[in-house]
Design an enzyme around this catalytic site. Sequence first.
Site, PDB file in Angstrom:
ATOM      1  N   GLY A  46      -5.346  -3.006  -2.919  1.00 44.51           N
ATOM      2  CA  GLY A  46      -5.718  -4.409  -3.019  1.00 44.51           C
ATOM      3  C   GLY A  46      -5.856  -5.052  -1.651  1.00 44.51           C
ATOM      4  N   LEU A  47      -5.479  -6.321  -1.568  1.00 43.16           N
ATOM      5  CA  LEU A  47      -5.560  -7.109  -0.335  1.00 43.16           C
ATOM      6  C   LEU A  47      -6.990  -7.169   0.198  1.00 43.16           C
ATOM      7  CD1 LEU A  47      -2.313  -5.956   1.530  1.00 43.16           C
ATOM      8  CD2 LEU A  47      -2.631  -8.003   0.135  1.00 43.16           C
ATOM      9  N   CYS A  48      -7.949  -7.271  -0.717  1.00 42.01           N
ATOM     10  CA  CYS A  48      -9.358  -7.366  -0.298  1.00 42.01           C
ATOM     11  C   CYS A  48     -10.060  -8.489  -1.068  1.00 42.01           C
ATOM     12  CB  CYS A  48     -10.075  -6.037  -0.471  1.00 42.01           C
ATOM     13  SG  CYS A  48      -9.826  -5.221  -2.048  1.00 42.01           S
ATOM     14  N   GLY A  49      -9.328  -9.564  -1.304  1.00 44.22           N
ATOM     15  CA  GLY A  49      -9.929 -10.727  -1.945  1.00 44.22           C
ATOM     16  C   GLY A  49     -10.340 -10.445  -3.378  1.00 44.22           C
TER      17      GLY A  49
END
Length: 292
Positions: free
Chosen positions: A89-92
């Site tokens: 994750g951590l990609c908007g």
Amino acid sequence: MAKPRELKRRIRSVQNTRKITKTMELVSTSKLKRAQDRVVGARPYAQALAEVIGDLYSPTLAERFPLLRQPGKGGVRRVAVLLITSNRGLCGAFNANLIREARRRITQLEGQGAQAELHLVGKKGIGYFKFTRRPIASQRVDIGDRPTAAHAAELVEPLMAQFSAGTLDAVDLVFAKFNSAVSTPPTTLRILPVRPPTDRPTGRRAVNYILKPSAEAILESLLPLYVRNQMYRALVETAAAEHGARRTAMKNATDAGGDMLDVLQRTFNRARQGQITQELAEIVGGAEALKG
């Protein structure tokens, strides 16, 4: 107002988080460059394949190759939808947009009376559709952000076999098309049946090939190669799009952390000034009391 000690703890926490997001931004920038090079390197080969197939294609030859078989009068009845998402994750909204596009495509196919068979690449897509209890025909989590031509072949070979056998009528890919680091729209591409391009690039002359051994033998080799290449391009473009989305998300988080630090620092200064003023007032009051 929060106490200065509490504000100092919050400032340190934001500073540490900002260091992490800045580091992740730099790592994604480095990975994006390599992934973008793979995308750019794959495009000329794909274009050349498409041009050759377009030049060799004819309705007469199309009847001899299962991969060129277009839907009959009954239309499309069973479609494999292959969704590519990331493992991390951590990609908007990157993965959410891809999942939304896959759901839209599945709904559209089912609205047309077709049965959609779901194939998934990436933990994020798998996690979502397991949560919604959607049947999953196949899943892969071992490809990551550095896909190879072998990965593409492993994914698409079983689908080509099913399509050739007639158990599938079409195969749709849902992936992130890499236009630039900030433009990666979720895209649906039908890779089976193969539809040879009919539009010739501007300025390109018609080519008179010397065919040896024959057009049939050449198409027999090129058609599976073309489908595998379409799969490979989807994988590398999605990987590049993931790094672009993560870099943007981490940059936004770093910038937001900087804004928060400014606010906290001003709040800390005011709180500290108020504390100093109160301490001075207590000292002056104590001195006056002693004089009295």
